[in-house]
Design an enzyme around this catalytic site. Sequence first.
Site, mmCIF file in Angstrom:
data_model
loop_
_atom_site.group_PDB
_atom_site.id
_atom_site.type_symbol
_atom_site.label_atom_id
_atom_site.label_comp_id
_atom_site.label_asym_id
_atom_site.label_seq_id
_atom_site.Cartn_x
_atom_site.Cartn_y
_atom_site.Cartn_z
ATOM 1 N N SER A 136 -25.622 17.954 -1.383
ATOM 2 C CA SER A 136 -25.433 19.108 -0.515
ATOM 3 C C SER A 136 -26.314 18.915 0.710
ATOM 4 O O SER A 136 -27.303 18.172 0.653
ATOM 5 C CB SER A 136 -25.848 20.403 -1.239
ATOM 6 O OG SER A 136 -25.955 21.489 -0.336
ATOM 7 N N TYR A 149 -31.395 25.808 -6.562
ATOM 8 C CA TYR A 149 -30.294 24.912 -6.194
ATOM 9 C C TYR A 149 -30.785 23.852 -5.212
ATOM 10 O O TYR A 149 -30.506 22.656 -5.367
ATOM 11 C CB TYR A 149 -29.168 25.740 -5.587
ATOM 12 C CG TYR A 149 -27.964 24.955 -5.126
ATOM 13 C CD1 TYR A 149 -27.034 24.476 -6.038
ATOM 14 C CD2 TYR A 149 -27.752 24.705 -3.772
ATOM 15 C CE1 TYR A 149 -25.919 23.768 -5.608
ATOM 16 C CE2 TYR A 149 -26.643 23.999 -3.335
ATOM 17 C CZ TYR A 149 -25.726 23.535 -4.262
ATOM 18 O OH TYR A 149 -24.624 22.815 -3.835
#
Length: 251
Positions: A136, A149
């Site tokens: 990401s 995350y």
Amino acid sequence: MSGPVAVVTGAGQGIGLATARRLSGAGYRTVLVGRDRAKLDEAAAEIGGATLCVEADLTVPAQVEGLFDTVEATWGWAEVLVANAGTSLAAPITQTTDAQWQQMIDSNLTAPFRCIRRALPPMLEARRGRIVVIASVVAKRGERLVSAYTASKHGVLGLVRAVADEVARHGVTANAVCPGYVDTPMTDATVAAIADRMGTSTDEARAVLERRQPIHRLVRPDEVAAAVLSCVQNGAINGQGINVDGGAVQS
């Protein structure tokens, strides 16, 4: 059936499905891995060609072993591993529980580590192989409300870079693809959470995410899959975190 074997985790939808479709089109026998067998079967029917569906929870060590045992018994060793499966969580750091933290680490860092560890030996023996992890853009920056995350994605990018340095001389490469906000079911869940927190409609919440990217839209899953395929096909790309985010993070 012939052709090299590619394992794609989280292949029932979104980026995983788009990636499996691309790999199948490029001549790979494609292994679709996920927790929901019905979604995998639907994906296989859509993709066509040589596909093998394996239901597995990759946070369970024995099921990682079972996945690769099944692939090797059916088709032989996997030349490509795309570690796409993962999950997300949005919460302020002060409200993030130990259980939520551990869930992010287990799903987004430990599971890819175990898959890479299990997939590598036959790649090293054959002196060819490709590993691609879907990370990401928050593997490269901090972002509010997604501390667990973000930490897990920073960790998996570090894992990829270390593996890349270790295996390159053996004909194997390892890379990460780092998407921004992608139009997937996981983003739908993020949109719903934003709408609930802000007291707005889902359309307004989706627009918030779209405006965070210079292209003012969500990234398409096939755009991420194209980056994955480039890592698979180009042996000179190694140890990279390739951004697919419309220019939000310029690195």
